[in-house]
Motif scaffolding. Structure first.
Motif, PDB file in Angstrom:
ATOM      1  N   MET A  18       0.800  -1.161   0.049  1.00  0.00           N
ATOM      2  CA  MET A  18       0.099  -0.084  -0.061  1.00  0.00           C
ATOM      3  C   MET A  18       0.864   1.282  -0.053  1.00  0.00           C
ATOM      4  SD  MET A  18      -2.603   1.319   3.198  1.00  0.00           S
ATOM      5  CE  MET A  18      -4.248   0.562   2.420  1.00  0.00           C
ATOM      6  N   LYS A  19       0.689   2.169  -1.174  1.00  0.00           N
ATOM      7  CA  LYS A  19       1.422   3.429  -0.952  1.00  0.00           C
ATOM      8  C   LYS A  19       0.387   4.618  -0.366  1.00  0.00           C
ATOM      9  CE  LYS A  19       4.563   2.357  -4.758  1.00  0.00           C
ATOM     10  NZ  LYS A  19       5.223   2.909  -6.072  1.00  0.00           N
ATOM     11  N   LEU A  20       1.040   5.413   0.404  1.00  0.00           N
ATOM     12  CA  LEU A  20       0.357   6.443   1.003  1.00  0.00           C
ATOM     13  C   LEU A  20       1.181   7.626   1.008  1.00  0.00           C
ATOM     14  CD1 LEU A  20      -0.808   4.531   4.180  1.00  0.00           C
ATOM     15  CD2 LEU A  20      -2.446   5.115   2.294  1.00  0.00           C
ATOM     16  N   ILE A  21       0.265   9.017   0.947  1.00  0.00           N
ATOM     17  CA  ILE A  21       0.975  10.114   0.870  1.00  0.00           C
ATOM     18  C   ILE A  21       1.387  10.422   2.428  1.00  0.00           C
ATOM     19  CG2 ILE A  21       0.745  12.676   0.404  1.00  0.00           C
ATOM     20  CD1 ILE A  21       1.118  10.989  -2.223  1.00  0.00           C
ATOM     21  N   ILE A  22       2.588  10.866   2.480  1.00  0.00           N
ATOM     22  CA  ILE A  22       2.708  11.613   3.886  1.00  0.00           C
ATOM     23  C   ILE A  22       3.146  13.178   3.959  1.00  0.00           C
ATOM     24  CG2 ILE A  22       3.605   9.226   4.681  1.00  0.00           C
ATOM     25  CD1 ILE A  22       6.433  10.339   4.794  1.00  0.00           C
ATOM     26  N   THR A  23       3.113  13.774   4.857  1.00  0.00           N
ATOM     27  CA  THR A  23       3.726  15.039   4.927  1.00  0.00           C
ATOM     28  C   THR A  23       4.820  15.070   6.042  1.00  0.00           C
ATOM     29  OG1 THR A  23       2.100  15.722   6.578  1.00  0.00           O
ATOM     30  CG2 THR A  23       1.499  16.327   4.361  1.00  0.00           C
ATOM     31  N   LEU A  24       5.678  16.030   5.719  1.00  0.00           N
ATOM     32  CA  LEU A  24       6.896  16.101   6.626  1.00  0.00           C
ATOM     33  C   LEU A  24       7.207  17.525   6.839  1.00  0.00           C
ATOM     34  CD1 LEU A  24       9.692  13.836   5.192  1.00  0.00           C
ATOM     35  CD2 LEU A  24       8.559  13.374   7.401  1.00  0.00           C
ATOM     36  N   GLU A  25       7.206  17.988   8.153  1.00  0.00           N
ATOM     37  CA  GLU A  25       7.310  19.340   8.666  1.00  0.00           C
ATOM     38  C   GLU A  25       8.212  19.680   9.677  1.00  0.00           C
ATOM     39  OE1 GLU A  25       4.510  23.176   9.680  1.00  0.00           O
ATOM     40  OE2 GLU A  25       3.771  21.257   9.626  1.00  0.00           O
ATOM     41  N   ARG A  26       9.154  20.675   9.541  1.00  0.00           N
ATOM     42  CA  ARG A  26       9.879  20.743  10.741  1.00  0.00           C
ATOM     43  C   ARG A  26       9.285  21.756  11.664  1.00  0.00           C
ATOM     44  NH1 ARG A  26      16.333  21.305   9.893  1.00  0.00           N
ATOM     45  NH2 ARG A  26      16.835  19.974  11.707  1.00  0.00           N
ATOM     46  N   ASP A  27       9.390  21.587  13.013  1.00  0.00           N
ATOM     47  CA  ASP A  27       8.701  22.219  14.011  1.00  0.00           C
ATOM     48  C   ASP A  27       9.600  23.277  14.658  1.00  0.00           C
ATOM     49  OD1 ASP A  27       9.926  20.953  16.116  1.00  0.00           O
ATOM     50  OD2 ASP A  27       8.517  20.143  16.842  1.00  0.00           O
ATOM     51  N   GLU A  28       9.087  24.050  15.538  1.00  0.00           N
ATOM     52  CA  GLU A  28      10.051  25.086  16.108  1.00  0.00           C
ATOM     53  C   GLU A  28      11.042  24.722  17.118  1.00  0.00           C
ATOM     54  OE1 GLU A  28       6.656  24.162  18.809  1.00  0.00           O
ATOM     55  OE2 GLU A  28       6.736  24.563  16.700  1.00  0.00           O
ATOM     56  N   THR A  29      11.187  23.441  17.433  1.00  0.00           N
ATOM     57  CA  THR A  29      12.159  22.745  18.265  1.00  0.00           C
ATOM     58  C   THR A  29      13.198  22.048  17.480  1.00  0.00           C
ATOM     59  OG1 THR A  29      10.883  20.502  18.504  1.00  0.00           O
ATOM     60  CG2 THR A  29      10.718  22.412  20.054  1.00  0.00           C
ATOM     61  N   GLY A  30      12.932  22.002  16.105  1.00  0.00           N
ATOM     62  CA  GLY A  30      13.958  21.240  15.126  1.00  0.00           C
ATOM     63  C   GLY A  30      13.501  19.805  14.933  1.00  0.00           C
ATOM     64  N   MET A  31      12.366  19.349  15.431  1.00  0.00           N
ATOM     65  CA  MET A  31      11.991  17.920  15.226  1.00  0.00           C
ATOM     66  C   MET A  31      11.172  18.092  13.866  1.00  0.00           C
ATOM     67  SD  MET A  31      12.901  16.122  17.763  1.00  0.00           S
ATOM     68  CE  MET A  31      11.890  14.437  17.627  1.00  0.00           C
TER      69      MET A  31
END
Length: 68
Positions: free
Chosen positions: A1-14
């Protein structure tokens, strides 16, 4: 199964990784690779929980165009 994901850097760098097709399926990591790996594990757990509760595995996602 292929799924779209999102990646975002938060204010702490995570890096926060999310799967929009599975509501509430979110994970994080100190790198994009770690966040992606952690999200894969979270997706497996979310899918197992949805199956156990008779829920659809994913929800519909759409791409739309918005003027900016």
């Amino acid at each position: 199964m292929k799924l779209i994901i999102t990646l975002e850097r938060d204010e702490t760098g995570m890096f926060i990784a999310e799967c929009p097709a599975i509501p509430g399926c979110v994970s994080q990591g100190t790198t994009e690779d770690e966040a992606t790996t952690n999200l894969k594990e979270a997706i497996q757990g979310c899918i197992e929980a949805r199956l156990a509760n008779g829920m659809p595995l994913t929800v519909a996602t759409r791409e739309i165009e918005v003027a900016v």
